[in-house]
Design a protein around this motif. Structure first.
Motif, PDB file in Angstrom:
ATOM      1  N   HIS A  81      -6.451  -0.857 -11.745  1.00 51.73           N
ATOM      2  CA  HIS A  81      -6.063   0.245 -10.879  1.00 51.73           C
ATOM      3  C   HIS A  81      -4.565   0.466 -11.047  1.00 51.73           C
ATOM      4  CE1 HIS A  81      -5.656  -3.407  -8.218  1.00 51.73           C
ATOM      5  NE2 HIS A  81      -4.444  -2.888  -8.096  1.00 51.73           N
ATOM      6  N   GLY A  82      -4.117   1.688 -10.688  1.00 52.99           N
ATOM      7  CA  GLY A  82      -2.701   2.018 -10.807  1.00 52.99           C
ATOM      8  C   GLY A  82      -2.394   3.304 -10.084  1.00 52.99           C
ATOM      9  N   LYS A  83      -1.132   3.709 -10.093  1.00 51.22           N
ATOM     10  CA  LYS A  83      -0.745   4.938  -9.404  1.00 51.22           C
ATOM     11  C   LYS A  83      -1.407   6.144 -10.049  1.00 51.22           C
ATOM     12  CE  LYS A  83       2.820   5.741  -7.120  1.00 51.22           C
ATOM     13  NZ  LYS A  83       4.169   6.108  -6.622  1.00 51.22           N
ATOM     14  N   ILE A 127       0.819  -1.205   0.000  1.00 52.57           N
ATOM     15  CA  ILE A 127       0.000   0.000   0.000  1.00 52.57           C
ATOM     16  C   ILE A 127       0.859   1.265   0.000  1.00 52.57           C
ATOM     17  CG2 ILE A 127      -1.842   1.235   1.219  1.00 52.57           C
ATOM     18  CD1 ILE A 127      -2.682  -1.480   0.112  1.00 52.57           C
ATOM     19  N   VAL A 128       2.048   1.176   0.579  1.00 51.32           N
ATOM     20  CA  VAL A 128       2.905   2.353   0.776  1.00 51.32           C
ATOM     21  C   VAL A 128       3.178   3.135  -0.512  1.00 51.32           C
ATOM     22  CG1 VAL A 128       5.206   3.108   1.511  1.00 51.32           C
ATOM     23  CG2 VAL A 128       3.940   1.441   2.885  1.00 51.32           C
ATOM     24  N   PRO A 129       3.416   2.479  -1.678  1.00 50.44           N
ATOM     25  CA  PRO A 129       3.680   3.259  -2.905  1.00 50.44           C
ATOM     26  C   PRO A 129       2.560   4.224  -3.289  1.00 50.44           C
ATOM     27  CG  PRO A 129       4.348   0.981  -3.219  1.00 50.44           C
ATOM     28  CD  PRO A 129       3.616   1.031  -1.912  1.00 50.44           C
ATOM     29  N   TYR A 130       1.339   3.960  -2.836  1.00 52.61           N
ATOM     30  CA  TYR A 130       0.217   4.827  -3.199  1.00 52.61           C
ATOM     31  C   TYR A 130       0.148   6.093  -2.335  1.00 52.61           C
ATOM     32  CZ  TYR A 130      -1.245   0.853  -5.990  1.00 52.61           C
ATOM     33  OH  TYR A 130      -1.288  -0.164  -6.921  1.00 52.61           O
ATOM     34  N   LEU A 131       1.164   6.308  -1.505  1.00 55.66           N
ATOM     35  CA  LEU A 131       1.306   7.566  -0.764  1.00 55.66           C
ATOM     36  C   LEU A 131       2.173   8.569  -1.525  1.00 55.66           C
ATOM     37  CD1 LEU A 131       1.995   6.171   2.812  1.00 55.66           C
ATOM     38  CD2 LEU A 131       0.087   7.672   2.221  1.00 55.66           C
ATOM     39  N   ALA A 184      -4.293  13.043  -5.932  1.00 57.38           N
ATOM     40  CA  ALA A 184      -3.217  13.937  -5.499  1.00 57.38           C
ATOM     41  C   ALA A 184      -3.547  14.619  -4.178  1.00 57.38           C
ATOM     42  CB  ALA A 184      -2.940  14.979  -6.584  1.00 57.38           C
ATOM     43  N   LEU A 185      -4.776  15.073  -4.012  1.00 58.64           N
ATOM     44  CA  LEU A 185      -5.161  15.744  -2.770  1.00 58.64           C
ATOM     45  C   LEU A 185      -5.149  14.763  -1.592  1.00 58.64           C
ATOM     46  CD1 LEU A 185      -8.022  18.064  -4.076  1.00 58.64           C
ATOM     47  CD2 LEU A 185      -5.808  18.811  -3.145  1.00 58.64           C
ATOM     48  N   CYS A 186      -5.624  13.544  -1.817  1.00 59.34           N
ATOM     49  CA  CYS A 186      -5.612  12.562  -0.734  1.00 59.34           C
ATOM     50  C   CYS A 186      -4.185  12.174  -0.360  1.00 59.34           C
ATOM     51  CB  CYS A 186      -6.424  11.331  -1.124  1.00 59.34           C
ATOM     52  SG  CYS A 186      -8.219  11.594  -1.084  1.00 59.34           S
ATOM     53  N   ARG A 187      -3.328  11.948  -1.341  1.00 59.10           N
ATOM     54  CA  ARG A 187      -1.933  11.624  -1.018  1.00 59.10           C
ATOM     55  C   ARG A 187      -1.258  12.780  -0.282  1.00 59.10           C
ATOM     56  NH1 ARG A 187      -0.019   9.052  -6.826  1.00 59.10           N
ATOM     57  NH2 ARG A 187      -1.285   7.157  -6.726  1.00 59.10           N
ATOM     58  N   ALA A 188      -1.611  14.013  -0.657  1.00 57.33           N
ATOM     59  CA  ALA A 188      -1.057  15.172   0.038  1.00 57.33           C
ATOM     60  C   ALA A 188      -1.468  15.199   1.501  1.00 57.33           C
ATOM     61  CB  ALA A 188      -1.498  16.457  -0.663  1.00 57.33           C
ATOM     62  N   LEU A 189      -2.589  14.542   1.814  1.00 54.97           N
ATOM     63  CA  LEU A 189      -3.087  14.447   3.195  1.00 54.97           C
ATOM     64  C   LEU A 189      -2.626  13.152   3.870  1.00 54.97           C
ATOM     65  CD1 LEU A 189      -6.710  15.636   2.382  1.00 54.97           C
ATOM     66  CD2 LEU A 189      -5.057  16.903   3.783  1.00 54.97           C
ATOM     67  N   ASN A 190      -1.678  12.461   3.236  1.00 58.15           N
ATOM     68  CA  ASN A 190      -1.111  11.209   3.764  1.00 58.15           C
ATOM     69  C   ASN A 190      -2.123  10.057   3.772  1.00 58.15           C
ATOM     70  OD1 ASN A 190       1.389  12.494   4.267  1.00 58.15           O
ATOM     71  ND2 ASN A 190       0.616  13.268   6.215  1.00 58.15           N
ATOM     72  N   SER A 192       1.333  15.076  -5.885  1.00 56.93           N
ATOM     73  CA  SER A 192       0.756  15.440  -4.589  1.00 56.93           C
ATOM     74  C   SER A 192       1.669  16.339  -3.772  1.00 56.93           C
ATOM     75  CB  SER A 192       0.426  14.170  -3.804  1.00 56.93           C
ATOM     76  OG  SER A 192       1.529  13.284  -3.770  1.00 56.93           O
ATOM     77  N   ASP A 193       2.983  16.277  -4.011  1.00 61.76           N
ATOM     78  CA  ASP A 193       3.913  17.131  -3.268  1.00 61.76           C
ATOM     79  C   ASP A 193       3.678  18.611  -3.564  1.00 61.76           C
ATOM     80  OD1 ASP A 193       4.728  16.368  -5.855  1.00 61.76           O
ATOM     81  OD2 ASP A 193       6.815  16.851  -5.452  1.00 61.76           O
ATOM     82  N   LYS A 194       3.096  18.926  -4.720  1.00 62.27           N
ATOM     83  CA  LYS A 194       2.816  20.320  -5.074  1.00 62.27           C
ATOM     84  C   LYS A 194       1.511  20.835  -4.469  1.00 62.27           C
ATOM     85  CE  LYS A 194       5.220  20.239  -9.543  1.00 62.27           C
ATOM     86  NZ  LYS A 194       5.074  20.498 -11.016  1.00 62.27           N
ATOM     87  N   LEU A 195       0.711  19.914  -3.899  1.00 63.51           N
ATOM     88  CA  LEU A 195      -0.618  20.297  -3.424  1.00 63.51           C
ATOM     89  C   LEU A 195      -0.758  20.209  -1.907  1.00 63.51           C
ATOM     90  CD1 LEU A 195      -2.852  18.469  -6.080  1.00 63.51           C
ATOM     91  CD2 LEU A 195      -1.807  20.728  -6.203  1.00 63.51           C
ATOM     92  N   MET A 196       0.336  19.956  -1.205  1.00 59.80           N
ATOM     93  CA  MET A 196       0.249  19.734   0.233  1.00 59.80           C
ATOM     94  C   MET A 196      -0.276  20.958   0.981  1.00 59.80           C
ATOM     95  SD  MET A 196       3.624  17.420   1.031  1.00 59.80           S
ATOM     96  CE  MET A 196       3.190  17.304   2.767  1.00 59.80           C
ATOM     97  N   LYS A 197       0.242  22.125   0.658  1.00 63.08           N
ATOM     98  CA  LYS A 197      -0.183  23.342   1.359  1.00 63.08           C
ATOM     99  C   LYS A 197      -1.679  23.579   1.176  1.00 63.08           C
ATOM    100  CE  LYS A 197       0.924  28.253   1.878  1.00 63.08           C
ATOM    101  NZ  LYS A 197       1.811  29.370   1.407  1.00 63.08           N
TER     102      LYS A 197
END
Length: 280
Positions: free
Chosen positions: A235-237, A103-107, A180-186, A115-120
């Motif tokens: 399904h995929g990344k 599951i970890v790769p889907y973070l 992307a938004l969900c991954r940004a929220l971990n 997702s790193d650009k959308l964290m803020k």
């Protein structure tokens, strides 16, 4: 429930090309069973089928000849047993430390889901919510209310970041933004492609899934599909991993016909509005 599905794709070929398709229903699993299916390529071109290691996702590779148009047709009857889980069962968050390794790769960010650009932005909009399920629901609602569904406005290279700025797109763009938004929220999230009964005009549909409470939960921020009438393909990344067609050479799709029919008619079970559909 049982579904009849069909994908009929026509291509013109301008130079010798290798084409990889992802249009077959996901292979047999505990809640999706292939009753019957067929695959035809016309004219009789070389093709092969393959799956990635430890995966039930299936691909078709066709070797196309220069100036020889071809057609690929897949059809099948699929039985799906839909499973739901109540919202109250999902309020307990799973720590990243406790996640299964697969599951970890889907973070992590991916090409179409940076997702790193959308964290803020993600933490500004949704960080105040306590549970992952509340955050995922809020993300889904926010996309529906803030992004317009406009066919023809994006292409295969459009990322979630682009969609956020343009505020328009199609189902794959809505899904990428949700991921992307969900991954940004971990929260682990992945791309989901399927046949859906009520898409108009008919097409292969895209949703997204989030991993909460040890389950993959399906969301559709377009609200175009009925989540109780989906036949999973893959399904995929992000969409680049499970594209309907990946073309290597010079070929172009000239016509596509997608069908998905619920063979149960009106005999559909009634689901509670507080239930979430589990993927697989």
């Amino acid at each position: 429930m049982s579904f009849r599905i069909k994908a009929d794709l026509f291509y013109d070929v301008y130079a010798s090309s290798t084409c990889i398709f992802n249009i077959q229903a996901l292979g047999n699993s505990y809640n999706q069973k292939i009753i019957s299916e067929s695959l035809e390529v016309a004219p009789n071109l070389p093709f092969k089928q393959f799956s990635l290691p430890d995966s039930k996702i299936r691909f078709i590779t066709v070797q196309a000849n220069e100036f020889v148009p071809f057609q690929i047709c897949y059809q099948g009857e699929i039985e799906v047993k839909f499973k739901t889980i109540s919202k109250k069962s999902l309020f307990k968050n799973t720590s990243i430390f406790e996640l299964d390794n697969k599951i970890v790769p889907y973070l992590s960010p991916s090409r179409l889901c940076p997702s790193d650009k959308l964290m803020k932005l993600a933490f500004k909009l949704f960080g105040y919510l306590q549970s992952d399920i509340e955050k995922a629901v809020a993300v889904n609602e926010w996309i529906f209310n803030n992004v317009d569904y406009v066919p023809g406005t994006t292409d295969a290279s459009t990322s979630a970041y682009d969609t956020l700025n343009q505020r328009e797109g199609v189902c794959k763009d809505f899904a990428h933004l949700g991921i992307a938004l969900c991954r940004a929220l971990n929260i682990p999230a992945r791309y989901f492609t399927c046949y859906a009964t009520n898409i108009n005009p008919p097409d292969i549909h895209a949703c997204f899934e989030v991993y909460i409470g040890g389950q993959w939960i399906i969301f559709d921020p377009t609200r175009l599909s009925n989540l109780s009438s989906l036949v999973k393909i893959a399904h995929g990344k992000d969409g680049s991993e499970v594209a309907v067609a990946s073309l290597f050479g010079n070929a172009s799709c000239t016509y596509m016909n997608i069908e998905c029919e619920n063979l149960n008619g009106d005999l559909n079970p009634v689901y509670s509005s507080d239930d979430f559909f589990i993927s697989y």
